[in-house]
Design an enzyme around this catalytic site. Structure first.
Site, PDB file in Angstrom:
ATOM      1  N   LYS A   1       3.958   1.749   7.477  1.00 41.98           N
ATOM      2  CA  LYS A   1       4.511   2.641   8.433  1.00 41.98           C
ATOM      3  C   LYS A   1       5.726   3.065   8.683  1.00 41.98           C
ATOM      4  O   LYS A   1       6.399   4.123   8.652  1.00 41.98           O
ATOM      5  CB  LYS A   1       3.706   2.207   9.878  1.00 41.98           C
TER       6      LYS A   1
ATOM      7  N   GLN B   1      -4.465  -5.007  12.887  1.00 39.70           N
ATOM      8  CA  GLN B   1      -5.158  -4.284  11.896  1.00 39.70           C
ATOM      9  C   GLN B   1      -4.143  -4.223  10.549  1.00 39.70           C
ATOM     10  O   GLN B   1      -4.316  -3.258   9.451  1.00 39.70           O
ATOM     11  CB  GLN B   1      -4.964  -2.813  12.163  1.00 39.70           C
TER      12      GLN B   1
END
Length: 580
Positions: A180, A131
């Site tokens: 992240k 992703q």
């Protein structure tokens, strides 16, 4: 488990307390809170999950949408109605790319919007991780600014700056890409209020000498007009526009984004201009000798052929973005500045008013010659214009109207009487089918005490109808009116006019029963087939406390007129297909 309980579970950090900045994700949430954000629209996912976890402890309301495109459109509409940037969120990869249409839409219309996207950890960037998408590269052409956050200590400031940029100067969408590891990393940095970069200093007032020259030209004009664009509304300058026009008896025309900036029930209003504008507005544009254009980029749907647009006029162009001056239409008097401030400058500089009595009489004559009317025989299918007029009659002036894109959009624009700014919410420059329903959701959160009516087409509604699940879940009191002609009507109209009536891929004879579909979602479905049903169904739909869908089976042969062919002369508008 409550939010308070979650803070005291063994899994939680024993030293943490609600409101502390512990991670980059906490800083992102605090930056949004510091900006005064109350609502966010988004879809969860892996890379954005730390931010959502931090959001769990916030008082901000997150609205989970059915699709990321819906989140972007809802946030966009929220920004249009409130004047403050809307916020949308998505994860990395497909989440971010699904936001792209909504971001591009906001960019074309200069709408204040902030997109927060998750990203894979920085050590994986460039390695085709799961992703992963180059969100910064993809969105660079369609954002006012975008930032790849690379440090937990500064990520909150990155978000605050994005917010400040979105709402300042020429408004537009901004984006912060959030790896992240950055949102998971520890930090104690507490971001302050949103601040602009030192290098960003948008103009406010125009050059005084240029203003004086422009005022002299306007005062000397015999056939002046004001063209009010979306910049009037974004600058909160509608009151200044109204005072100026009335003080000097100058007729006002609005562009599509400028709709509502001047009341259409006032005698000075010539209403709307361009490809499907009124005949009297387009005649005034063609004949005027001096145009005061405020906050408009002179797009092709407004101008038609630039060589025939206001050919005899001196052009006074007010815009906060100097890049728009003389980009499409040459400006004789360029006034770079904020619309509200420049209108005040012009008011002070006007030594006397132009003599417009004969000109206003001519404009009234055009109104009589080219009325916005239509035939509605009772023994024929329902005309869409009538449906729009009935909804307009039965709702308040501050009702927010959203639309998809197509014929239904034009009928709503033409046959609703617009009197207030920030009540017309649609996709102007990008022309995004499917915009109507998600934007109605965003508009209702922005204005919970006002009626929200969405006019959609059958083709447009099919593109984002899954967002009806959100309206039902949130029990939003909105009405979706589907002007159903079993086709992508505007494409079919162009095929009839310019492609020998070859209806390739424009007819939709296989669409569902939208009233039944609404019931399946948990909304209230209505259907209209005849004129006798219209008033009662409209009243019932408006009275229903929750989302309702009205499937109106309209005359499939009805087209949108007046119409100026693409690149044509606004003064040679067609009133029938035979005139194209």
């Amino acid at each position: 488990m409550s939010k308070e309980q979650a803070r005291t579970t063994p899994e939680a950090d024993e030293e943490s307390t609600t409101g502390d900045i512990e991670t980059g994700a906490d800083a992102v949430v605090r930056a949004l809170e510091n900006a005064g954000v109350e609502h966010l629209f988004g879809v969860q996912g892996g890379a954005i999950m730390p931010v959502y976890d931090a959001l769990y402890y916030s008082d901000m309301t997150h609205v989970t949408m059915a699709h990321e495109q819906g989140a972007a459109h809802a946030a966009d509409a929220y920004g249009i109605v409130t004047g403050d940037p809307g916020v949308c969120m998505a994860t990395s990869g497909p989440g971010a790319t699904n936001l792209v249409t909504g971001i591009a839409d906001a960019s074309m219309d200069s709408d204040p919007l902030i997109a927060l996207t998750g990203q894979v950890p920085t050590e994986f960037v460039g390695n085709d991780a799961f992703q992963e998408t180059d969100t910064i590269g993809v969105t660079a052409p369609i954002t006012k600014a975008n930032t790849f956050a690379d440090d937990a200590g500064t990520v909150g400031t990155d978000v605050g700056t994005a917010f400040a940029l979105a709402e300042s100067g020429r408004q537009g969408p901004t984006l912060v890409d959030l790896p992240k590891d950055v949102t998971n990393d520890q930090t104690t940095e507490d971001p302050g209020a949103p601040t602009l970069p030192d290098t960003y200093n948008p103009p406010e007032t125009a050059d005084p000498d240029a203003v004086s020259d422009a005022a002299d030209s306007l005062a000397a004009a015999e056939k002046p007009v004001i063209l009010a664009g979306g910049g009037v509304i974004k600058a909160e300058a509608s009151d200044e526009l109204r005072r100026f026009a009335k003080a000097h008896d100058i007729p006002v025309i609005t562009t599509m984004p400028g709709t509502g900036s001047f009341p259409e029930d006032h005698e000075l209003s010539l209403e709307i201009a361009g490809m499907h504008g009124t005949g009297y507005a387009n005649m005034a544009i063609t004949v005027t000798d001096c145009m005061l254009a405020i906050g408009t980029r002179f797009d092709d749907r407004l101008t038609g052929g630039v060589e025939t647009f206001a050919p005899d006029a001196e052009i006074i162009h007010v815009d906060i973005d100097p890049a728009e001056i003389s980009k499409n239409i040459e400006a004789d008097h360029p006034l770079v500045g904020d619309a509200k401030a420049v209108l005040d400058q012009l008011s002070d500089a006007m030594v006397h008013s132009p003599s417009t009595e004969a000109w206003l009489e001519q404009c009234e004559t055009w109104k009589d010659e080219y009325p916005m009317d239509y035939a509605a025989p009772e023994d024929e299918p329902v005309k869409p214009q009538y449906v729009v007029e009935v909804f307009d009659e039965k709702t308040d002036d501050d009702t927010v109207v959203t639309t998809g894109v197509g014929q239904h959009q034009m009928w709503a624009w033409q046959y609703w009487t617009w009197t207030e700014p920030r009540t017309w919410v649609t996709s102007h420059g990008l022309g995004t089918m499917g915009y109507g329903l998600p934007s109605a959701i965003g508009a209702k959160f922005a204005a919970p005490d006002r009626d929200v009516v969405c006019f959609d087409g059958d083709g447009s509604f099919l593109m984002t109808c899954q967002e009806l699940s959100v309206a039902v879940r949130e029990n939003l009191d909105i009405v979706i009116v589907i002007l159903n002609n079993d086709a992508i009507g505007m494409v079919r109209q162009w095929q009839d006019a310019f492609f020998g009536e070859r209806h390739m891929a424009s007819e939709y004879p296989w669409i569902p029963e939208f009233d039944t579909l609404a019931d399946a979602f948990g909304a209230r479905g209505f259907r209209i087939d005849t004129y006798d049903e219209v008033e009662d169904v409209v009243e019932d739909a408006l009275e229903y406390d929750g989302p309702s869908v009205v499937d109106v089976h309209i005359d499939p042969d009805e087209n949108v007129y007046p119409m100026v062919p693409s690149g044509g002369d606004n003064g040679l508008f067609a009133l029938t297909e035979g005139q194209l």
